[in-house]
Design a protein around this motif. Structure first.
Motif, short mmCIF file in Angstrom:
data_model
loop_
_atom_site.label_atom_id
_atom_site.label_comp_id
_atom_site.label_asym_id
_atom_site.label_seq_id
_atom_site.Cartn_x
_atom_site.Cartn_y
_atom_site.Cartn_z
N PRO A 96 6.00 -31.98 68.47
CA PRO A 96 6.72 -31.78 67.21
C PRO A 96 7.10 -33.07 66.52
CG PRO A 96 7.57 -30.33 68.93
CD PRO A 96 6.64 -31.28 69.59
N SER A 97 7.53 -34.05 67.29
CA SER A 97 7.95 -35.31 66.67
C SER A 97 6.78 -36.02 66.01
CB SER A 97 8.59 -36.23 67.72
OG SER A 97 7.68 -36.48 68.79
N LEU A 98 5.60 -35.92 66.63
CA LEU A 98 4.41 -36.55 66.06
C LEU A 98 4.00 -35.84 64.77
CD1 LEU A 98 2.12 -38.60 66.21
CD2 LEU A 98 0.86 -36.98 67.67
N ARG A 99 4.06 -34.49 64.78
CA ARG A 99 3.72 -33.73 63.58
C ARG A 99 4.69 -34.06 62.44
NH1 ARG A 99 2.78 -29.38 67.21
NH2 ARG A 99 4.83 -28.50 66.70
N THR A 100 5.96 -34.16 62.79
CA THR A 100 6.96 -34.50 61.77
C THR A 100 6.70 -35.88 61.19
OG1 THR A 100 8.63 -33.12 62.87
CG2 THR A 100 9.42 -34.80 61.33
N ALA A 101 6.35 -36.84 62.06
CA ALA A 101 6.07 -38.19 61.59
C ALA A 101 4.86 -38.21 60.67
CB ALA A 101 5.85 -39.12 62.78
N ILE A 102 3.85 -37.42 61.03
CA ILE A 102 2.64 -37.36 60.20
C ILE A 102 2.96 -36.76 58.83
CG2 ILE A 102 0.37 -36.27 59.97
CD1 ILE A 102 0.07 -36.51 63.01
N ARG A 103 3.78 -35.70 58.84
CA ARG A 103 4.13 -35.05 57.57
C ARG A 103 4.96 -35.99 56.68
NH1 ARG A 103 5.76 -29.20 60.26
NH2 ARG A 103 3.62 -28.48 60.63
N TRP A 104 5.90 -36.71 57.30
CA TRP A 104 6.68 -37.66 56.51
C TRP A 104 5.80 -38.77 55.94
CZ3 TRP A 104 10.94 -37.46 54.00
CH2 TRP A 104 11.99 -36.66 54.42
N THR A 105 4.83 -39.21 56.74
CA THR A 105 3.90 -40.24 56.26
C THR A 105 3.09 -39.72 55.08
OG1 THR A 105 3.72 -41.18 58.49
CG2 THR A 105 1.99 -41.76 56.91
N ALA A 106 2.62 -38.46 55.20
CA ALA A 106 1.87 -37.86 54.09
C ALA A 106 2.75 -37.70 52.86
CB ALA A 106 1.30 -36.51 54.52
N LEU A 107 4.01 -37.29 53.08
CA LEU A 107 4.94 -37.13 51.96
C LEU A 107 5.19 -38.47 51.27
CD1 LEU A 107 6.97 -35.29 50.42
CD2 LEU A 107 8.68 -35.96 52.11
N LEU A 108 5.40 -39.51 52.06
CA LEU A 108 5.62 -40.85 51.50
C LEU A 108 4.42 -41.31 50.69
CD1 LEU A 108 7.32 -42.57 54.56
CD2 LEU A 108 8.37 -42.27 52.33
N ALA A 109 3.22 -41.14 51.26
CA ALA A 109 2.01 -41.59 50.59
C ALA A 109 1.77 -40.82 49.29
CB ALA A 109 0.80 -41.44 51.53
N ALA A 110 1.87 -39.49 49.35
CA ALA A 110 1.65 -38.68 48.15
C ALA A 110 2.70 -38.98 47.08
CB ALA A 110 1.65 -37.20 48.52
N SER A 111 3.95 -39.18 47.52
CA SER A 111 5.01 -39.49 46.57
C SER A 111 4.76 -40.81 45.88
CB SER A 111 6.36 -39.54 47.29
OG SER A 111 6.69 -38.29 47.86
#
Length: 350
Positions: free
Chosen positions: A2-17
């Motif tokens: 879960p922590s890895l998935r969350t980190a990946i999602r935050w990274t994607a959110l940061l990049a897309a933002s």
């Protein structure tokens, strides 16, 4: 994991933002660093990303925006309130009444229960309205959905209006009017922390925003302290507020309120149109431009409107004066209006 998935999602959110913020910035949209992250976060939230910005970070972002506003506030705000107090209060009443009318219509049409419609349509601080609605027994999910749909719509509308009415071809506006020296930045952070602490202790509404704003403005205007917000910190605050608002649009909330969505959207547009009409009327009564009047009467979040006002060369003094008066008025009258609207028709939480 879960922590890895969350980190990946935050990274994607940061990049897309970042990408969308850059695109909006190139298109000369005011508050691109607020608007881009908010739109991306809405998409992530609705698609079930299950990300939330910790509330302390959101409060910290509000405190930074409070310092941003404090730097822009001058003694002119006081003079503006004194000189145009009657019309400013009239602008506040029109916005509050617009929300009340929409709440009554939603109740009459049985789109939403009475008290829920009242809290959801109240043009005040979204987080404060959700908290107060829950304390008074209304459905916080519906209230949160109505409030954040309106905040998002107001930010989008205000950004488009600012983009159409203001020449922003020059250098983008920021809160920093002087070099961000280390001591000045440290003093600003101290003012932010002290302002939040004092406002919280005094139970001031929207303490994280209003506390640093009032304390910083007083000290800055008096020449006691220099309020200075470095660019990266300001950018992070913009993005933080955008993410906090956008990520509230979860799939679960959307499904739970899907039956009320058409009515909520109509209500949101109605409030914005009513306030826009009054904004035009203010330009006839006062020597202010339409953008200033529109931002002043916008039923959106104080922090979001402040960002757009500072970045679009509007009359910040007038905008913040009206918005601050409206925030306190709504928080004071909210319980009374909720009970009044709840009596308009029978409902589960009336």
């Amino acid at each position: 994991m879960p922590s890895l998935r969350t980190a990946i999602r935050w990274t994607a959110l940061l990049a897309a933002s970042a990408v969308l913020a850059i695109v909006l910035g190139l298109a000369r949209f005011p508050a691109a660093l607020l608007l881009g992250p908010m739109l991306v976060a809405i998409a992530f939230g609705v698609r079930g990303a299950e990300l939330t910005l910790p509330r302390p970070l959101f409060l910290a972002a509000q405190a930074v925006i409070g310092c941003l506003v404090a730097h822009a506030v001058t003694p002119e705000i006081t003079r503006t309130i004194v000189d145009d107090g009657a019309l400013m209060f009239a602008a506040v009443l029109v916005t509050v009444l617009a929300g009340a009318i929409v709440g009554i219509v939603l109740t009459r049409l049985q789109v939403l229960p009475g008290a829920t419609a009242a809290w959801g349509s109240a043009p005040g601080g979204a987080a404060a309205m959700v908290a107060m609605a829950e304390a008074y027994g209304s459905d916080p999910r519906l209230v949160a959905f109505m409030q954040y749909v309106r905040v998002a719509a107001v930010v989008l509308t205000a950004s488009v209006v600012a983009r159409c009415l203001v020449d922003v071809s020059g250098a983008p506006a920021t809160a920093v009017a002087e070099p961000t020296q280390v001591l000045s930045v440290l003093a600003t952070l101290g003012i932010a922390a002290l302002g939040v602490g004092l406002a919280t202790a005094l139970r001031v509404p929207a303490a994280a925003l209003v506390g640093p704003m009032l304390l910083g403005a007083a000290l800055h205007a008096a020449g006691i302290a220099s309020v200075s917000v470095p660019g990266p910190l300001l950018d992070a605050a913009y993005a933080g507020i955008g993410w906090y608002v956008g990520l509230r649009f979860t799939r679960e909330t959307l499904h739970a309120t899907l039956h009320a969505l058409p009515g909520i959207l109509v209500a949101t547009v109605a409030i914005i149109v009513l306030c826009g009409g009054w904004a035009w009327g203010l330009t006839v009564l006062l020597p202010i431009d339409f953008l200033t009047a529109f931002l002043a009467t916008s039923p959106g979040g104080l922090d979001s409107v402040a960002i757009i006002a500072v970045g679009s060369k509007a009359d910040v003094s007038f905008v913040l004066g009206v918005q601050t008066l409206r925030l306190f008025t709504v928080l004071l009258t909210g319980p009374i209006l909720a009970r009044w609207i709840a009596r308009a028709a029978p409902g589960p939480d009336a």
